[in-house]
Design an enzyme around this catalytic site. Sequence first.
Site, mmCIF file in Angstrom:
data_model
loop_
_atom_site.group_PDB
_atom_site.id
_atom_site.type_symbol
_atom_site.label_atom_id
_atom_site.label_comp_id
_atom_site.label_asym_id
_atom_site.label_seq_id
_atom_site.Cartn_x
_atom_site.Cartn_y
_atom_site.Cartn_z
ATOM 1 N N TYR A 171 2.050 0.068 2.305
ATOM 2 C CA TYR A 171 1.466 -0.176 3.621
ATOM 3 C C TYR A 171 1.268 -1.680 3.839
ATOM 4 O O TYR A 171 1.684 -2.501 3.036
ATOM 5 C CB TYR A 171 0.162 0.625 3.779
ATOM 6 C CG TYR A 171 0.395 2.121 3.825
ATOM 7 C CD1 TYR A 171 1.426 2.654 4.593
ATOM 8 C CD2 TYR A 171 -0.386 3.002 3.092
ATOM 9 C CE1 TYR A 171 1.662 4.026 4.643
ATOM 10 C CE2 TYR A 171 -0.161 4.381 3.128
ATOM 11 C CZ TYR A 171 0.873 4.876 3.909
ATOM 12 O OH TYR A 171 1.112 6.226 3.952
ATOM 13 N N ALA A 215 -7.876 6.985 4.649
ATOM 14 C CA ALA A 215 -7.555 5.731 5.326
ATOM 15 C C ALA A 215 -7.944 5.762 6.804
ATOM 16 O O ALA A 215 -7.496 6.620 7.563
ATOM 17 C CB ALA A 215 -6.068 5.450 5.190
#
Length: 385
Positions: free
Chosen positions: A188, A59
């Site tokens: 998230y 990420a």
Amino acid sequence: MSRPQLFTPLPLRGVNARNRVAISPMQQYSAVDGCANDWHLAHMARFAMGGAGIVFVGASAVEQRGRNTHGDLGLWHDDHVEPLARVARAVQASGAVAGIQLGHCGRKAGLQKWWEGHGPLNDADAARGEAAWPTVAPSALAVGPGWRVPQEPDTTEVRRIVQAWGDAARRAHDAGFQALEIHGAHGYLVHQFLHPVSNRRQDPYGTDRHRFALEVAEAVRRHWPEALPLFWRVSLADPRDGGFELDETITLVRALQSRGVDVLDCSSGGGISSYPTEGKRIARGLEFNADMAQRIRAATGIMTMGVGLIIDPRHAENYLAQGQADLVAIGREALFNPNWAVHAEIALGANDDYASWPRQYRMWLQRRAPVADPIRTAARDRTLA
Ligand SMILES: Cc1cc2nc3c(=O)[nH]c(=O)nc-3n(C[C@H](O)[C@H](O)[C@H](O)COP(=O)(O)O)c2cc1C
């Protein structure tokens, strides 16, 4: 003997992966100011040298405040492009497709690195130079007790965050990546907008919880070339902890497909409110939810990538043969064995002449094979006995 499906090429728009083994995005918490360095280069290159078809960088934050830790990679600034371009070139030089995941942790941003506890950053962390920062989320609701309360952006600010995803996609392309993944899972930011527990907004981003995710897909697609594939990571998690019922996932997937998402990365775990800190871990497996992936694949026609505790190459091959996945992603097992792909090829009987190994190694292994291979096979059989 027919070739295992795992080792047939996978065409993805204008890109051709040499096989159906991907390396799952794995953040290394080792970046400085969001920039990749020699660790990331070596970490990624060894998976490509080990024969994987696609290797994903972990990420990379689309906004600085969206970082999980101070060590996260970023793509929020043009300065991040060249260090990541080195990584992409190294991956491609060994024949793999270079992929990268874009992420934003929302209310789960601002944590200690894993090896420092992975709790919310505190005063002691600030004293050693890793201060906390204000986080942002759909609603001003903390993950749980002991977590910072995030700021709730107004509608204009949400639109700016959407744009940050598009800008990061452009930088990923500038860096030379050929596959892009949007992190829509693990509790998230994107997942926080999707979920009623974390999204209590009254504006259009709350009355339509899918809106943020779909606008992110659109913004990314605007900046990510038509000829390159777009992946989307979803949590096929326990509905009690941020997962969706199948029908809602199917509705979302159809909308994502119409916005240019090609592959659904079928992850699990990392729920909307839970995290493996503060005793909030909810018992659940990280295993690939193959049945659910198969149902989504059948209902929508989207390609699926299976991930989660895939260790045995025969299991990976079965997921493909049974129509549960079009490719698999290997995470921790690749940390254990970065050569997982070339070893899997041997295990499935597809390559006994080292043809897929880097040419710098190949001849030496071929020449040694009559002596070495029987020893290795005997050692393996003893281990299995
Ligand atoms: C060190 C590490 C870092 C990870 N970082 C990310 C990440 O950046 N993005 C993400 O979506 N998942 C991340 N994950 C989850 C993996 O991509 C993968 O989904 C998970 O480990 C389950 O697969 P496995 O059983 O093959 O490891 C990470 C996992 C590990 C072990």
